[in-house]
Design an enzyme around this catalytic site. Structure first.
Site, PDB file in Angstrom:
ATOM      1  N   GLU A  66      10.448  -4.548   4.783  1.00 11.20           N
ATOM      2  CA  GLU A  66      10.579  -5.954   4.376  1.00 11.20           C
ATOM      3  C   GLU A  66      10.268  -6.118   2.890  1.00 11.20           C
ATOM      4  OE1 GLU A  66       8.846  -4.791   6.935  1.00 11.20           O
ATOM      5  OE2 GLU A  66       8.904  -6.130   8.669  1.00 11.20           O
ATOM      6  N   GLU A  82      -4.970  -6.527  14.717  1.00 10.79           N
ATOM      7  CA  GLU A  82      -4.462  -5.202  14.340  1.00 10.79           C
ATOM      8  C   GLU A  82      -5.601  -4.177  14.400  1.00 10.79           C
ATOM      9  OE1 GLU A  82      -0.880  -4.653  11.562  1.00 10.79           O
ATOM     10  OE2 GLU A  82      -2.499  -3.923  10.313  1.00 10.79           O
ATOM     11  N   HIS A 105      -5.647 -32.698  17.785  1.00 11.23           N
ATOM     12  CA  HIS A 105      -4.486 -33.461  18.252  1.00 11.23           C
ATOM     13  C   HIS A 105      -3.368 -32.530  18.695  1.00 11.23           C
ATOM     14  CE1 HIS A 105      -6.119 -37.347  16.979  1.00 11.23           C
ATOM     15  NE2 HIS A 105      -6.729 -36.617  16.055  1.00 11.23           N
ATOM     16  N   ARG A 157      -5.251  -4.391   5.939  1.00 13.90           N
ATOM     17  CA  ARG A 157      -5.794  -5.716   6.297  1.00 13.90           C
ATOM     18  C   ARG A 157      -7.181  -5.953   5.724  1.00 13.90           C
ATOM     19  NH1 ARG A 157      -4.883  -2.301  10.343  1.00 13.90           N
ATOM     20  NH2 ARG A 157      -6.633  -1.515  11.572  1.00 13.90           N
ATOM     21  N   LYS A 212       0.838  -1.193   0.000  1.00 12.07           N
ATOM     22  CA  LYS A 212       0.000   0.000   0.000  1.00 12.07           C
ATOM     23  C   LYS A 212       0.882   1.255   0.000  1.00 12.07           C
ATOM     24  CE  LYS A 212      -3.587   2.301   2.640  1.00 12.07           C
ATOM     25  NZ  LYS A 212      -4.559   2.269   3.713  1.00 12.07           N
TER      26      LYS A 212
HETATM   27  O1  F6P Z   1       2.101  -4.282   9.945  1.00  9.51           O
HETATM   28  C1  F6P Z   1       1.809  -2.969   9.689  1.00  9.51           C
HETATM   29  C2  F6P Z   1       1.289  -2.730   8.311  1.00  9.51           C
HETATM   30  O2  F6P Z   1       1.198  -1.367   8.138  1.00  9.51           O
HETATM   31  C3  F6P Z   1      -0.045  -3.412   8.041  1.00  9.51           C
HETATM   32  O3  F6P Z   1      -1.117  -2.680   8.483  1.00  9.51           O
HETATM   33  C4  F6P Z   1       0.000  -3.575   6.577  1.00  9.51           C
HETATM   34  O4  F6P Z   1      -0.931  -4.521   6.158  1.00  9.51           O
HETATM   35  C5  F6P Z   1       1.425  -4.015   6.375  1.00  9.51           C
HETATM   36  O5  F6P Z   1       2.148  -3.249   7.312  1.00  9.51           O
HETATM   37  C6  F6P Z   1       1.973  -3.841   4.986  1.00  9.51           C
HETATM   38  O6  F6P Z   1       1.939  -2.518   4.556  1.00  9.51           O
HETATM   39  P1  F6P Z   1       2.138  -2.122   3.046  1.00  9.51           P
HETATM   40  O7  F6P Z   1       1.046  -2.732   2.240  1.00  9.51           O
HETATM   41  O8  F6P Z   1       2.104  -0.633   3.029  1.00  9.51           O
HETATM   42  O9  F6P Z   1       3.479  -2.646   2.600  1.00  9.51           O
END
Ligand code: F6P
Length: 568
Positions: free
Chosen positions: A219, A360, A391, A274, A213
């Site tokens: 990451e 969240e 289990h 989310r 987004k």
């Molecule tokens: O974990 C925090 C967060 O902002 C989430 O709300 C979101 O889904 C995720 O990181 C990924 O964010 P983006 O789509 O901006 O990479």
């Protein structure tokens, strides 16, 4: 209720608090002996049946919860959401994931603009692009068809699409449409996740979809740069244009990254991460794998629940009833956790997705007006498909702590299997457990029953089940794309209902920020120590010692990083 009044200060909340003792007087065994009560706790909509008769609740509880909904202005809040008001007040945004699956001719306004045409422009673009890729009319840099897709994204840009993908994989129609294709998800910044996701893939036949987004998530961006390197080191930098596309609200950063704006699929700030699986976040990778027509059915299923949530009276409204019962369990009966137990292996990624949507959204400590909450909001969600969970952790659920359970069953298996000479079909065997577990939890087994069975007296306490453990059962007619959309929307709305009642903002997530900024400080330190030999400083003694140990023990990492991609 004045907007700054906390829900716990209202009369219906207090009445529910007082009511707890009454309810606790009756064991579920007794409650379930009242057939009229049980019958009135079954609701059906569009093929989905909800039975909440195994909740520790009476008809009076339901009435009182409906009064709570009234004083919490639940109807108004739902209307505000559907009308595009800025209910995500801390980010000054509307919350319109319902617009993502609205029929083409509907009108849903955000900031005075009907957003539905924009939604359908992107959906049409996805339909066209996914058909080009799937038909082979769009080929990679060396002229080969792109049969494999790696979707890079994390959190909301990963968990929802993974859930839907996993659920569709064994649906016969989806399976046929995906023949010869692969969809993988790269989420974790751990290089092992990169290695696992590119192993066995050929860059020549792979399309990478970067899903973010914000297009700033650390990451995702490192993983995107890593796969850009994987493609360009194999095929040359110009291949990136043919092998990488993006989904984002931040079109400027996407272009800066080197992706052709024509190959970018937009969404909007009124879609929470989310809640974004029905935007290009999910629809693009899933359409590449299964074809747009299958995914359109998924959107239709979600839309059916959207309409139900908006217009159905609360006593028959599935997400509203579910949300109110969750509030009852958490805030009044004092059960903070919820187990999500789908009796379908295809739903194995449902609980991980709902964990994010729920925790969240509702894991908040202040009201929407910033007032510290004198009660705990949010639920601790976890789950595994039955029968595997039986289990694993069901021991605790049966004889240890009380965890309200959601049992989710499916009438028709995606993949029926029968064996000659077996007592029942394989799916009936699975479903025997789906029907048995809720009653085992509710009724339990008394010492008297055990004594009648001649159980040795020293074992009686160990074999006793107190029962009176609440659950609810959701029965889906089948598990096709449409039903998967329904299930998703039921939970999305249920979680919003809980937040509306608790009076919190279920659509922001400030709690994830602090860890991110501290990681930035650590990243700087690691760089300074590795490249300039600087000592660890500015951290407490525990973190200093841990970092120093880590740096010393990994001194073989080169200071001046050369490029190294996974070696397996
Ligand atoms: O974990 C925090 C967060 O902002 C989430 O709300 C979101 O889904 C995720 O990181 C990924 O964010 P983006 O789509 O901006 O990479």
């Amino acid at each position: 209720m004045a907007s700054s009044t906390l829900i716990c200060d209202t009369q219906p909340w207090k009445e529910l608090k007082d009511h707890v003792e009454d309810v606790k007087k009756s064991h579920l065994r007794d409650l379930l002996s009242d057939d009229e009560r049980s019958r009135s706790m079954v609701v059906e909509f569009d093929g989905i049946l909800l039975d909440y008769s195994r909740q520790q609740a009476t008809l009076e509880t339901r009435e009182k919860l409906l009064k709570l909904a009234e004083v919490a202005s639940l109807k108004q809040k739902i209307n505000q959401m559907y009308n595009g008001e800025h209910i995500n007040s801390t980010e000054n945004r509307s919350v319109l994931h319902v617009a993502l699956r609205a029929p083409r001719d509907s009108v849903i306004q955000s900031d005075g603009k009907n957003v539905v045409p924009d939604v359908w422009n992107v959906l049409d673009k996805i339909r066209e692009f996914s058909e080009q890729i799937r038909s082979g009319s769009w080929v990679g840099a060396t002229g080969k068809e792109l049969k494999d897709v790696v979707a890079i994204g994390i959190g909301g840009s990963f968990l929802g699409p993974l859930f839907v993908h996993t659920a569709l994989q064994t649906d016969p129609e989806a399976f046929e449409s995906a023949r010869g294709r692969q969809l993988r998800f790269l989420a974790n910044v751990d290089p092992i996740d990169v290695a696992r996701n590119i192993t066995g893939l050929n860059p020549e036949t792979t399309l990478v979809v970067i899903v973010s987004k914000t297009f700033t998530t650390a990451e995702t961006m490192l993983n995107a740069r890593t796969l850009r390197e994987w493609i360009s080191s194999a095929l040359g930098p110009s291949a990136v244009a043919k092998h990488m596309v993006a989904v984002s609200t931040n079109l400027t950063l996407v272009e800066k990254f080197g992706i052709d704006p024509n190959n970018t699929f937009a969404f909007w700030d009124w879609v929470g991460g989310r809640y974004s699986v029905c935007s290009a976040v999910g629809v693009l990778p899933l359409s590449l794998q299964y074809g747009f027509s299958v995914i359109e059915k998924f959107l239709k299923g979600a839309s059916s629940i959207d309409q139900h949530m908006y217009s159905e009276p609360f006593e028959r409204n599935l997400p509203v009833l579910l949300g109110l019962l969750s509030v009852w369990n958490v805030s009044f009966l004092g059960y903070p956790a919820r187990a999500i137990l789908p009796y379908s292996q295809a739903l194995e990624k449902f609980a991980p997705h709902i964990q994010q949507v729920s925790m969240e959204s509702n894991g908040k400590g202040v009201s929407i007006d910033g007032v510290p909450l004198p009660f705990e909001a949010g639920e601790i969600d976890f789950g595994e498909p039955g029968t595997n969970g039986q289990h694993s952790f069901y021991q605790l659920i049966h004889q240890g702590r009380i965890i309200p359970c959601d049992f989710i069953g499916v009438v028709k298996s995606q993949q029926p299997v029968y064996l000659k000479d077996e007592v029942v079909s394989n799916h009936d065997e699975l479903m025997s457990n789906f029907f048995a577990q809720p009653d085992a939890l509710a009724y339990g087994k008394t010492p008297e029953q055990l004594q009648k069975e001649n159980v040795p007296s020293h074992l009686v306490p160990h074999k006793t089940f107190s029962g009176n453990r609440p659950s609810l059962s959701l029965l889906l007619p089948s598990l096709n794309a449409y039903n998967i959309g329904q299930l998703l929307a039921i939970y999305e709305h249920r979680i919003a209902v809980e937040g509306f009642i608790w009076g919190i903002n279920s659509f922001d997530q400030w709690g994830v920020e602090l860890g991110k900024s501290l990681a930035t400080q650590v990243r700087k330190q690691l760089n300074a120590s590795r490249t300039k030999g600087e000592p660890v400083q500015g951290f407490n003694s525990s973190t200093t010692a841990l970092l120093t140990r880590y740096l010393q023990a990994s001194a073989d990492v080169p200071a001046d990083l050369p490029t190294r991609l996974p070696q397996i």
